[in-house]
Design a protein around this motif. Structure first.
Motif, PDB file in Angstrom:
ATOM      1  N   LYS A  70       6.648  -1.185  13.608  1.00 34.04           N
ATOM      2  CA  LYS A  70       7.456  -1.667  12.994  1.00 34.04           C
ATOM      3  C   LYS A  70       8.443  -2.895  14.047  1.00 34.04           C
ATOM      4  CE  LYS A  70      11.751  -0.443  10.929  1.00 34.04           C
ATOM      5  NZ  LYS A  70      12.067  -1.047   9.583  1.00 34.04           N
ATOM      6  N   ARG A  71       8.185  -2.201  15.202  1.00 35.13           N
ATOM      7  CA  ARG A  71       9.092  -3.291  16.406  1.00 35.13           C
ATOM      8  C   ARG A  71       8.335  -4.466  16.286  1.00 35.13           C
ATOM      9  NH1 ARG A  71      12.690  -0.736  21.482  1.00 35.13           N
ATOM     10  NH2 ARG A  71      13.020  -2.821  22.660  1.00 35.13           N
ATOM     11  N   GLU A  72       6.768  -3.859  17.043  1.00 36.50           N
ATOM     12  CA  GLU A  72       6.292  -4.898  17.522  1.00 36.50           C
ATOM     13  C   GLU A  72       5.647  -6.461  16.585  1.00 36.50           C
ATOM     14  OE1 GLU A  72       5.006  -7.331  20.345  1.00 36.50           O
ATOM     15  OE2 GLU A  72       5.543  -6.158  21.457  1.00 36.50           O
ATOM     16  N   TYR A  80      -2.690  -1.982  11.212  1.00 35.70           N
ATOM     17  CA  TYR A  80      -1.449  -1.496  11.654  1.00 35.70           C
ATOM     18  C   TYR A  80      -0.491  -1.053  10.578  1.00 35.70           C
ATOM     19  CZ  TYR A  80      -3.347  -3.331  16.077  1.00 35.70           C
ATOM     20  OH  TYR A  80      -4.090  -3.141  18.068  1.00 35.70           O
ATOM     21  N   TYR A  81      -0.714  -2.075   9.422  1.00 36.20           N
ATOM     22  CA  TYR A  81       0.009  -1.205   8.140  1.00 36.20           C
ATOM     23  C   TYR A  81      -1.147  -0.222   7.416  1.00 36.20           C
ATOM     24  CZ  TYR A  81       2.193  -6.373   7.762  1.00 36.20           C
ATOM     25  OH  TYR A  81       3.144  -7.083   7.738  1.00 36.20           O
ATOM     26  N   MET A 138      -9.075   2.391   5.950  1.00 32.38           N
ATOM     27  CA  MET A 138      -9.610   1.111   7.419  1.00 32.38           C
ATOM     28  C   MET A 138     -10.597   1.015   7.659  1.00 32.38           C
ATOM     29  SD  MET A 138      -6.570   4.167   8.949  1.00 32.38           S
ATOM     30  CE  MET A 138      -6.057   3.126  10.997  1.00 32.38           C
ATOM     31  N   ALA A 139     -11.330   0.940   6.884  1.00 30.56           N
ATOM     32  CA  ALA A 139     -13.193   0.677   7.084  1.00 30.56           C
ATOM     33  C   ALA A 139     -13.091  -0.328   6.076  1.00 30.56           C
ATOM     34  CB  ALA A 139     -13.931   2.331   6.405  1.00 30.56           C
ATOM     35  N   ASN A 158      -0.976  -9.392   2.675  1.00 35.78           N
ATOM     36  CA  ASN A 158      -0.233  -8.682   2.961  1.00 35.78           C
ATOM     37  C   ASN A 158       0.049  -7.676   1.609  1.00 35.78           C
ATOM     38  OD1 ASN A 158       1.048  -8.465   5.373  1.00 35.78           O
ATOM     39  ND2 ASN A 158       2.791 -10.049   4.952  1.00 35.78           N
ATOM     40  N   HIS A 159      -0.195  -9.064   0.091  1.00 30.43           N
ATOM     41  CA  HIS A 159      -0.219  -8.598  -0.645  1.00 30.43           C
ATOM     42  C   HIS A 159      -0.983  -7.386  -1.367  1.00 30.43           C
ATOM     43  CE1 HIS A 159       1.592  -8.675  -5.166  1.00 30.43           C
ATOM     44  NE2 HIS A 159      -0.150  -8.656  -5.379  1.00 30.43           N
ATOM     45  N   ALA A 160      -1.891  -7.786  -0.924  1.00 33.62           N
ATOM     46  CA  ALA A 160      -3.571  -6.790  -1.026  1.00 33.62           C
ATOM     47  C   ALA A 160      -3.687  -5.345   0.205  1.00 33.62           C
ATOM     48  CB  ALA A 160      -4.676  -7.563  -0.508  1.00 33.62           C
TER      49      ALA A 160
END
Length: 332
Positions: A70-72, A80-81, A138-139, A158-160
């Motif tokens: 969240k911070r980085e 990372y999402y 993730m895979a 980001n939408h996907a």
């Protein structure tokens, strides 16, 4: 009809109604009784030590992962999402079972309300399915990043990522809904005692005095959909990834590229090995002691949330560097 009391080894008197034919039916009992780990009651306090340690590691580790991502700003990307979703899922999964288990071990607090039991049942199985779905996502992210690197930012926008995350959570939520629904509709008889530390699906429905074949078959269907299909898609992704890696001309490039998958592979192995082991013991280990069944069921729910933050903290360079910076910065 007469009132009787059943004396358990745990030293607690549990009154409930029974008929002379031992077939009294009561729909939606007000409470269930969780025995903890049958046969190991005298060791509950000692068993609570590793359980509590794993829970603390899971809480601190996953909250740290959430804080760092969240911070980085540099970590605001698809991989990372998905890791953020995984850490959130691990927090919910471990918190669904550990507080009640520890209250059994420490305070002999064995009662759980019927609705609370069904809620716990739903959360445990729902977020187990969600975690498996996140590993598939993730895979897919690793597949696109390695096999189609130039298109990674256009495919996994980001939408996907948000749509994939929503689909994963909806799949888990919808697939598991029949478990508590069928359990609620069943009549229960003879006993409301669950020989477990938590409200595991089959441990609950086995207390019903009606045919539970629908629940059993649907449980197998969910296991097939989750473990079977998810492992298939993960394996398919990594076959393509390995083909792309072995196609690279330089050994250092192959090692570096494979290194980006190491944390994901370790997390997958920790989750699916413990899950498959628990399922096999439950389905085919009729001669295995009951306390071993219960311990194995706890391991597959506790080990992945505990190991995942450690795995990503050690093997993921960006997370590791950020952790090192936080500790050194705080010390100055």
């Amino acid at each position: 009809m007469k009132e009787t009391s059943l004396y358990l080894r745990v030293g607690q008197l549990l009154p409930y109604a029974m008929s002379d034919s031992n077939t009294t039916v009561f729909t939606n009992p007000s409470n269930f009784i969780l025995l903890g780990i049958p046969g190991l009651e005298v060791a509950h306090v000692w068993i609570s030590i590793p359980f509590c340690t794993m829970y603390v590691i899971a809480l601190v580790g996953n909250l740290t992962i959430l804080f760092i991502i969240k911070r980085e700003q540099s970590l605001h990307g698809p991989m990372y999402y998905f890791l953020f979703m995984l850490a959130t899922t691990d927090l919910v999964l471990s918190t669904s079972i550990l507080p009640k288990s520890l209250s059994i071990f420490w305070f002999n607090s064995r009662e759980i309300h019927f609705n609370a039991c069904l809620t716990q049942l739903y959360f445990i199985h729902c977020f187990s399915v969600i975690e498996s779905g996140i590993f598939v996502a993730m895979a897919f992210d690793r597949y696109v990043a390695i096999c189609h690197p130039l298109r990674h930012s256009t495919i996994l926008t980001n939408h996907a990522v948000a749509k994939i995350g929503l689909a994963v959570f909806l799949r888990g939520g919808i697939l598991v809904i029949p478990h508590p629904v069928l359990a609620r509709w069943r009549p229960y008889c003879r006993s409301n005692v669950i020989p477990h530390t938590h409200c595991e699906h089959m441990a609950v429905v086995k207390l019903a005095c009606s045919d539970i074949s629908v629940s059993s078959y649907y449980g197998l269907f969910v296991v097939f959909c989750v473990i079977g299909l998810d492992v298939f898609f993960i394996g398919l992704s990594y076959l393509q990834i390995l083909r792309a890696i072995f196609g690279l001309p330089r050994k250092d490039a192959r090692l570096k590229t494979f290194g980006t998958c190491s944390s994901h592979l370790c997390a997958i192995l920790a989750f699916y090995i413990s899950t498959i082991l628990s399922s096999l013991i439950y389905r085919f280990g009729q001669n295995v002691p009951l306390h071993f069944h219960v311990l194995t069921a706890n391991v597959y729910l506790l080990v992945p949330p505990t190991l995942n933050p450690i795995i990503y903290g050690v093997l993921n360079k960006q997370i590791r560097d950020r952790l090192f910076w936080l500790f050194t910065h705080r010390g100055t």
